[in-house]
Every structure is written in structure tokens, then in C-alpha cells.
Write a protein that holds these residues in place. Sequence first.
Motif, PDB file in Angstrom:
ATOM      1  N   ARG A  47       0.801  -1.104   0.024  1.00  0.00           N
ATOM      2  CA  ARG A  47      -0.068  -0.070  -0.130  1.00  0.00           C
ATOM      3  C   ARG A  47       0.965   1.136  -0.086  1.00  0.00           C
ATOM      4  N   PHE A  48       0.574   2.266  -0.962  1.00  0.00           N
ATOM      5  CA  PHE A  48       1.354   3.566  -1.027  1.00  0.00           C
ATOM      6  C   PHE A  48       0.290   4.674  -0.910  1.00  0.00           C
ATOM      7  N   TYR A  49       0.831   5.684  -0.155  1.00  0.00           N
ATOM      8  CA  TYR A  49       0.158   6.805   0.007  1.00  0.00           C
ATOM      9  C   TYR A  49       0.976   8.114   0.219  1.00  0.00           C
ATOM     10  N   VAL A  50       0.271   9.329   0.227  1.00  0.00           N
ATOM     11  CA  VAL A  50       1.012  10.385   0.476  1.00  0.00           C
ATOM     12  C   VAL A  50       0.876  10.906   1.942  1.00  0.00           C
ATOM     13  N   ARG A  51       2.115  10.911   2.620  1.00  0.00           N
ATOM     14  CA  ARG A  51       2.125  11.017   4.170  1.00  0.00           C
ATOM     15  C   ARG A  51       1.330  12.501   4.536  1.00  0.00           C
ATOM     16  N   GLY A  52       0.696  12.522   5.305  1.00  0.00           N
ATOM     17  CA  GLY A  52       0.233  13.828   5.864  1.00  0.00           C
ATOM     18  C   GLY A  52      -1.136  14.236   5.150  1.00  0.00           C
ATOM     19  N   SER A  53      -1.624  13.316   4.046  1.00  0.00           N
ATOM     20  CA  SER A  53      -2.666  13.896   3.396  1.00  0.00           C
ATOM     21  C   SER A  53      -3.955  13.444   3.926  1.00  0.00           C
ATOM     22  N   LEU A  54      -4.634  14.719   4.112  1.00  0.00           N
ATOM     23  CA  LEU A  54      -6.158  14.447   4.833  1.00  0.00           C
ATOM     24  C   LEU A  54      -7.199  13.569   4.135  1.00  0.00           C
TER      25      LEU A  54
END
Length: 208
Positions: A191-198
Motif C-alpha cells: 500500500r502506497f500513500y501520501v504522508r500527511g494527506s487529509l
Amino acid sequence: MGRPHTVSRGEDHPPIARSELPDDTAALARYLIGKLVVRDLPEGMVSGRIVETEAYVVGDAAGHGFRGMTPRNRSLFLERGHAYVYLAYGVSMMLNVSSEVPGIGTGVLIRALEPLDGIEIMRRNRGVERLRDLARGPGRLAAALRIDRSLDGLDLCRKGPLWLAKDNQKPGEIGQSTRIGITKDAARLLRFYVRGSLFVSGPRSLQE
């Protein structure tokens, strides 16, 4: 905190060329972070920036292609860059991008978007007002963009009712974690994601 919300215009975003898509599923899942999903609807253009993905790789027991091709999952076996849309648990549509070479049956689940164009259309489609909740999760984003089985098998590298496009912003720091809501091969860091994204979905423990 996530970056400030920015507005783009769907007509300014040509499709990503298939040659630019990595031919490895995990690499594709990371590459798609920060790219756009653009939906052309009769009432206007709707788009969002991808902030969360999950890879379902070769030999992955959690993947829909693990046991081979069926009428339901045949789009997953297409050349990379095609839409695989399915109904999960009889409730929510899910948008996936086929990966690797034809016949492999691997793909990337688009888990969350940061809304950009057509926010009022998204609100009507979802029946909610809060920006953060419009496309935070795979079922929500499919509803917000009115994605259904009629789009299954669509070439996402070609402008049409739905396509992938580049953005003019860098996505920020990309995090990596285990996937959400699965029991098979659950320990894989796919799983990949933008750190800190709301706009990222899932428990807080998987957002840091």
C-alpha cells in the motif's frame, strides 16, 4: 497536514502514455501516487489526485487474478493501463488499473483521491458536503466519479469517459504499509500513500 487544496482543469490534462507506466505492479502503484483520475460526465469534468493505492502482484493470494481469468476479472489480464471495475461485497464499485503484460492478471487498486475538478458534482453523486470525505476510500471515490461496470476494460491511457493524467505538482513524501481489509497475504507492504494527506483512507496507524 496535507497540502492546500488546489484546483486543476480536466481539459488541461492529456492522458498518460502507456509507455510511461512501469511494467511492474508495485512500481506502478507507487508511480500512480500524485497522478490524476479524470472523469468526463455529461454535466462536467470531475477529477482527483491519487493519494493512495494498493498493488496486487503476481502470485498474490489476495489478488483477483490469483486463480486465473474469469468473465468477471478478464479486464485485469489486459495490457497495463486498462480499467478493472468490480462490485465489492455487493455494495461498492472499485477502480483498479491493470498492470504488467497481457495475460498476467495483476493490478493496482485506486484507494483515495484528493478532489480537484467538479467538486459540486462529486457532492451530488455522494450526497455529502465534507470535502475530505468525497473520495477518501475506494468505494467513495468510485461513487464520487460515478464509476460503474460500464467502464470495465476501458483504456485509461486514452481520453474518453475516464482516463489517467499527469499532474503539475509533486505528490509529497510517499509512505508504504500493509494493505487494508484483506486476510490473505496481509503482511505485504504493498500500500502506497501520501504522508500527511487529509484525503488518505484507513486507520491513523497506517497514515504515518
